[in-house]
Design a protein around this motif. Structure first.
Motif, PDB file in Angstrom:
ATOM      1  N   GLU A   1       9.131   2.413   6.134  1.00 21.69           N
ATOM      2  CA  GLU A   1       9.053   3.635   5.325  1.00 21.69           C
ATOM      3  C   GLU A   1      10.128   3.657   4.240  1.00 21.69           C
ATOM      4  OE1 GLU A   1      11.987   4.406   8.552  1.00 21.69           O
ATOM      5  OE2 GLU A   1       9.986   3.524   8.522  1.00 21.69           O
TER       6      GLU A   1
ATOM      7  N   LYS B   1      -1.737   1.101   3.771  1.00 18.45           N
ATOM      8  CA  LYS B   1      -0.494   0.761   3.065  1.00 18.45           C
ATOM      9  C   LYS B   1       0.611   0.425   4.051  1.00 18.45           C
ATOM     10  CE  LYS B   1      -1.539   3.572  -0.958  1.00 18.45           C
ATOM     11  NZ  LYS B   1      -1.253   4.819  -1.670  1.00 18.45           N
ATOM     12  N   MET B   2       0.698   1.183   5.127  1.00 17.51           N
ATOM     13  CA  MET B   2       1.719   0.917   6.133  1.00 17.51           C
ATOM     14  C   MET B   2       1.482  -0.443   6.796  1.00 17.51           C
ATOM     15  SD  MET B   2       2.132   4.693   7.807  1.00 17.51           S
ATOM     16  CE  MET B   2       3.504   4.279   8.882  1.00 17.51           C
TER      17      MET B   2
ATOM     18  N   LYS C   1       2.655  -3.101   4.386  1.00  9.15           N
ATOM     19  CA  LYS C   1       4.114  -3.180   4.355  1.00  9.15           C
ATOM     20  C   LYS C   1       4.653  -3.847   5.622  1.00  9.15           C
ATOM     21  CE  LYS C   1       5.355   1.100   3.212  1.00  9.15           C
ATOM     22  NZ  LYS C   1       6.206   2.194   2.703  1.00  9.15           N
TER      23      LYS C   1
ATOM     24  N   PHE D   1      -1.403   1.985  12.994  1.00  4.39           N
ATOM     25  CA  PHE D   1      -1.124   3.055  12.039  1.00  4.39           C
ATOM     26  C   PHE D   1      -2.329   3.973  11.843  1.00  4.39           C
ATOM     27  CE2 PHE D   1       1.591  -0.537  10.626  1.00  4.39           C
ATOM     28  CZ  PHE D   1       2.815   0.019  10.936  1.00  4.39           C
TER      29      PHE D   1
ATOM     30  N   HIS E   1      -2.358   8.189  11.243  1.00  2.62           N
ATOM     31  CA  HIS E   1      -2.347   8.436   9.798  1.00  2.62           C
ATOM     32  C   HIS E   1      -3.760   8.340   9.228  1.00  2.62           C
ATOM     33  CE1 HIS E   1       1.771   7.156  10.703  1.00  2.62           C
ATOM     34  NE2 HIS E   1       2.129   7.891   9.674  1.00  2.62           N
TER      35      HIS E   1
ATOM     36  N   THR F   1      -3.129   5.876   3.961  1.00  2.00           N
ATOM     37  CA  THR F   1      -1.727   5.712   4.342  1.00  2.00           C
ATOM     38  C   THR F   1      -1.578   4.598   5.363  1.00  2.00           C
ATOM     39  OG1 THR F   1      -1.274   8.040   3.899  1.00  2.00           O
ATOM     40  CG2 THR F   1       0.276   6.893   5.332  1.00  2.00           C
TER      41      THR F   1
END
Length: 104
Positions: free
Chosen positions: A66, A21-22, A25, A10, A14, A18
């Protein structure tokens, strides 16, 4: 040309905030999906136990991260018998531990 290494995939596309966080997740989605698989539940059974729609389980299993908030993922972990605890030894350092609760 020197190779450039990234913390996660990621981070390639990004900004750092961000991407972090991705990555979190994605890790949570893998954990939840593996727990569902471990129990041998169908998507319908998992949805009933987690109090969500079957389509949300499908999104989770297909890594559509997302569509989820971190908060929603922690709610699913709660329903699966896990608890997240944060420790903050200093203003500039913190960690989150996820473990099975005693009652589970």
């Amino acid at each position: 040309m020197a190779l450039k290494f990234y913390d996660t995939p990621f981070h390639v596309t990004h900004n750092a905030e961000t991407a972090s966080k991705m990555a979190m997740k994605m890790d949570l989605s893998i954990m939840i999906s593996n727990l569902i698989k471990e129990h041998g539940w169908t998507q319908v059974e998992a949805a009933e136990r987690l109090g969500i729609k079957q389509s949300r389980i499908s999104d989770l299993k297909n890594a559509k991260i997302e569509k989820f908030t971190i908060d929603a993922m922690f709610d699913m972990l709660d329903a699966l018998g896990f608890k997240a605890q944060m420790s903050m030894p200093s203003l500039h350092e913190a960690s989150i531990a996820i473990s099975r609760t005693q009652a589970a």
